[in-house]
Design an enzyme around this catalytic site. Structure first.
Site, PDB file in Angstrom:
ATOM      1  N   HIS A  34       0.797  -1.313   0.044  1.00 48.47           N
ATOM      2  CA  HIS A  34      -0.021   0.137   0.095  1.00 48.47           C
ATOM      3  C   HIS A  34       0.843   1.304  -0.174  1.00 48.47           C
ATOM      4  CE1 HIS A  34      -3.532   2.627   1.426  1.00 48.47           C
ATOM      5  NE2 HIS A  34      -2.293   3.080   2.009  1.00 48.47           N
ATOM      6  N   GLU A  35       1.920   1.200   0.879  1.00 51.92           N
ATOM      7  CA  GLU A  35       2.669   2.277   0.922  1.00 51.92           C
ATOM      8  C   GLU A  35       3.539   2.567  -0.438  1.00 51.92           C
ATOM      9  OE1 GLU A  35       2.903   4.623   3.204  1.00 51.92           O
ATOM     10  OE2 GLU A  35       1.410   3.724   4.272  1.00 51.92           O
ATOM     11  N   HIS A  67       1.487   4.500  -2.974  1.00 50.50           N
ATOM     12  CA  HIS A  67       1.588   5.679  -2.732  1.00 50.50           C
ATOM     13  C   HIS A  67       2.712   6.521  -3.387  1.00 50.50           C
ATOM     14  CE1 HIS A  67      -1.961   6.615  -0.264  1.00 50.50           C
ATOM     15  NE2 HIS A  67      -1.511   5.950   0.759  1.00 50.50           N
ATOM     16  N   GLU A  89      -6.102   6.919  -1.229  1.00 48.98           N
ATOM     17  CA  GLU A  89      -6.166   5.631  -0.392  1.00 48.98           C
ATOM     18  C   GLU A  89      -6.783   4.561  -1.070  1.00 48.98           C
ATOM     19  OE1 GLU A  89      -4.473   5.229   2.238  1.00 48.98           O
ATOM     20  OE2 GLU A  89      -3.869   7.516   2.468  1.00 48.98           O
TER      21      GLU A  89
HETATM   22 ZN   LIG Z   1      -2.315   5.341   2.581  1.00 45.88          ZN
END
Ligand SMILES: [Zn+2]
Length: 252
Positions: free
Chosen positions: A130-131, A134, A189
């Protein structure tokens, strides 16, 4: 450059001054506004500032040494993922109890001990996915750029024409805090969740740990970790992952 800086300060003080007192030469105001819009930063500059801010974070936090069990565990978890889309990744564990993780535009991934204590290896990899999302989606880049556009730091950057190296410790500290606390939009997100899902699937990992990591966080309740501080809430994110997995016929 000094001139631009002082014009900028004038505009700043204008903004904080009651309107009735604001009798300043309008040309000067315009010059200040021009200075406000003049700061442009290249991707390389943003990455360089990110790197500096991470260095500051690393200095402020207790970093697990190479022989620390947490560092060894993280190394095992991230295994072969040393770069993604040409961005080299570097990983460190902060030996602090926070349930948190973050990644920055230069490819630095930081995982806090508190998060590692409650998550399985597969869940940690999912959160790192997930990171990384980003970073790949440039959210981390945009957040750092926004931080650099903020008044105090921006002034220092603008007065140096965007060159690095002259920021004070406290300015770097401010950047670092902003970076860790950076909250992304709901869409960002969701996109990062999708990236993590695709990343796990593509590399032959189970996708459900992404859901269980959110469920654990939802269950933990109380303090919401910074990296998940924005909506949508953990429960609906988990449900979304589960629905996708079902749709893809993935059982793990
Ligand atoms: Zn996030």
């Amino acid at each position: 450059m000094k001139k631009i800086a002082s014009a900028y300060i004038i505009v700043l003080s204008l903004l904080t001054m009651p309107l009735a007192q604001a009798q300043v030469n309008p040309n000067m105001v315009q010059a200040g506004i021009d200075a406000l819009t003049a700061l442009t930063l290249t991707n390389a500059q943003v990455a360089a500032y990110s790197k500096e801010a991470v260095k500051e974070m690393d200095a402020k936090n207790k970093v697990a040494g190479p022989n620390d069990p947490y560092a060894k565990r993280l190394k095992r978890i991230v295994g072969r993922y040393r770069s993604v889309n040409g961005i080299p990744l570097n990983y460190k564990v902060y030996l602090t109890p926070d349930v948190n993780a973050f990644a920055t535009a230069d490819g630095s991934v930081r995982v806090f001990k508190g998060l590692m204590d409650i998550m399985s290896d597969a869940e940690i990899l999912a959160i790192i996915g997930h990171e990384i999302g980003h970073v790949i989606n440039k959210d981390s880049h945009d957040a750092m750029k926004a931080a650099l556009q903020r008044s105090a730091i921006r002034n220092a950057v603008a007065s140096q024409g965007g060159t690095l190296g002259e920021l004070s410790r406290s300015q770097l500290g401010g950047l670092a805090d902003y970076m860790v606390g950076a909250s992304h939009s709901r869409q960002q997100e969701t996109d990062a969740d999708d990236y993590a899902y695709a990343f796990l699937k593509r590399n032959g990992h189970g996708v459900l740990p992404l859901a269980t990591s959110f469920e654990k966080l939802a269950q933990a309740g109380g303090k919401v970790p910074q990296f998940l501080s924005t909506h949508p809430d953990s429960k609906s994110r988990a449900a979304r992952v589960r629905a996708k997995a079902k749709n893809d016929g993935l059982k793990r």
